[in-house]
Design an enzyme around this catalytic site. Structure first.
Site, mmCIF file in Angstrom:
data_model
loop_
_atom_site.group_PDB
_atom_site.id
_atom_site.type_symbol
_atom_site.label_atom_id
_atom_site.label_comp_id
_atom_site.label_asym_id
_atom_site.label_seq_id
_atom_site.Cartn_x
_atom_site.Cartn_y
_atom_site.Cartn_z
ATOM 1 N N ALA A 144 -65.837 49.441 16.948
ATOM 2 C CA ALA A 144 -65.415 48.087 16.995
ATOM 3 C C ALA A 144 -65.054 47.540 18.223
ATOM 4 C CB ALA A 144 -64.140 47.987 16.112
ATOM 5 N N ALA A 145 -65.804 48.012 19.172
ATOM 6 C CA ALA A 145 -65.126 47.432 20.787
ATOM 7 C C ALA A 145 -65.805 45.842 20.467
ATOM 8 C CB ALA A 145 -65.930 48.069 21.745
ATOM 9 N N GLY A 146 -66.881 45.754 20.006
ATOM 10 C CA GLY A 146 -67.593 44.174 20.042
ATOM 11 C C GLY A 146 -66.515 43.512 19.519
ATOM 12 N N ASP A 147 -66.020 43.908 18.245
ATOM 13 C CA ASP A 147 -65.192 43.073 17.454
ATOM 14 C C ASP A 147 -63.985 42.806 18.156
ATOM 15 O OD1 ASP A 147 -67.156 43.188 15.285
ATOM 16 O OD2 ASP A 147 -66.175 44.868 14.446
#
Length: 305
Positions: free
Chosen positions: A249-252
């Site tokens: 979930a790094a992009g989130d």
């Protein structure tokens, strides 16, 4: 003010393993756990953990996963009054494999997320009066996300789109509704039609997206950093070096940090930096929502960078 998320809410079923299997292969895993997920809910938790008043509009099923997810969002201080419990379908599910380097593969079964429709957009309209930014993703029907963007634009609310997963035919009319688009290198490649794999090609992609009508394009190229193009300039934000455990979930986290910074009145350059910090910190823990950094951890990291 506050941030609104319109999008997916999933339960993540996560298996960790030394490496991801090849097609047709069965391998042994190391661990299994469940966690709150869905790109919409992840972004909501990311912003709320940074102390920003955050609301979400979406759907869960009438099952134990749905109740678990609502309680988890509420514990993270996300306002879930806009979430409908759909009696006709199960809660969205993501089946996730994570290898020893933190790379992942994901299968999403949309469930209630796929039932999000224009009735949900109308509920959204009634909740946008004190909102600075609407965060959208494409784990819901793209035409409904586009309708939500139109409503936000009419009400003077900034639209931030994470275009994932990319639909087969991304509507060209969507670009004019977007204030900030935040694809990673794979999504950017799919949108612009050429390989995006370094700073130079990311810059070219960001500029091309702006020419299509997006006001600002932020292209994430993993541990190589972030490129941003606006109507007036392009700039680069380097990645922060951390020991990655899980990049699910790094992009989130990036989008949550970006929106949080803008909500506090910071510039786009500072907001991109906030996004990069949030994404880096998220990658140091397992899971999606459990990995989102709190404000104290975030501020301490930012202070020495």
């Amino acid at each position: 003010m506050s941030i609104m998320i319109f999008g997916s809410i999933n339960i993540d079923l996560i298996a960790t393993t030394s490496r991801l299997p090849t097609p047709g292969e069965t391998i042994n895993g190391n661990n299994f756990f469940t966690a709150g997920g869905g790109k919409g809910a992840n972004q909501a938790v990311a912003a709320a953990r940074l102390g920003i008043p955050t609301k979400i509009v979406g759907r869960v099923g009438n099952d134990s996963f749905g109740q678990q997810l609502l309680e988890s969002l509420q514990t993270a201080n996300v306002d879930t009054a806009g979430v409908v419990v759909d009696e006709n379908i199960h809660t969205g599910v993501a089946v996730i494999g994570v290898d020893a380097s933190g790379e992942n593969s994901i299968i999403i079964i949309p469930g209630a997320n796929h039932n999000i429709n224009n009735a949900d957009v109308e509920r959204l309209r009634n909740l946008l009066s004190d909102v600075t930014a609407l965060l959208l993703q494409l784990e819901i029907p793209v035409e409904v996300a586009m309708s939500a963007a139109k409503v936000a634009q009419e009400m003077g609310v900034k639209v931030i789109l994470d275009p994932a997963p990319i639909p087969t035919n991304f509507p060209n009319d969507f670009y004019d509704l977007i204030d900030i688009i935040t694809p990673n290198e794979i999504e950017a490649s799919q949108l612009v039609g050429f390989a995006v794999n370094n700073r130079e090609t990311a810059t070219q992609a960001a500029i091309k997206l702006c020419k299509r009508g997006v006001k600002n394009a932020v292209v994430k190229i993993g541990d190589r950093g972030v490129v941003c193009a606006t109507e007036k300039e392009t700039f680069f934000q380097s990645a922060f070096v951390v020991k990655a455990i899980d990049t699910i979930a790094a992009g989130d986290a990036f989008n949550g940090g970006l929106a949080a910074a803008l909500d506090t009145g910071l510039s786009l350059k500072e907001a991109v930096k906030w996004g990069a910090v949030a994404g880096a910190l998220c990658a140091t823990k397992s899971g999606a929502q459990p990995a989102m950094p709190d404000r104290t951890t975030f501020d301490n990291f930012l202070l020495i960078r």
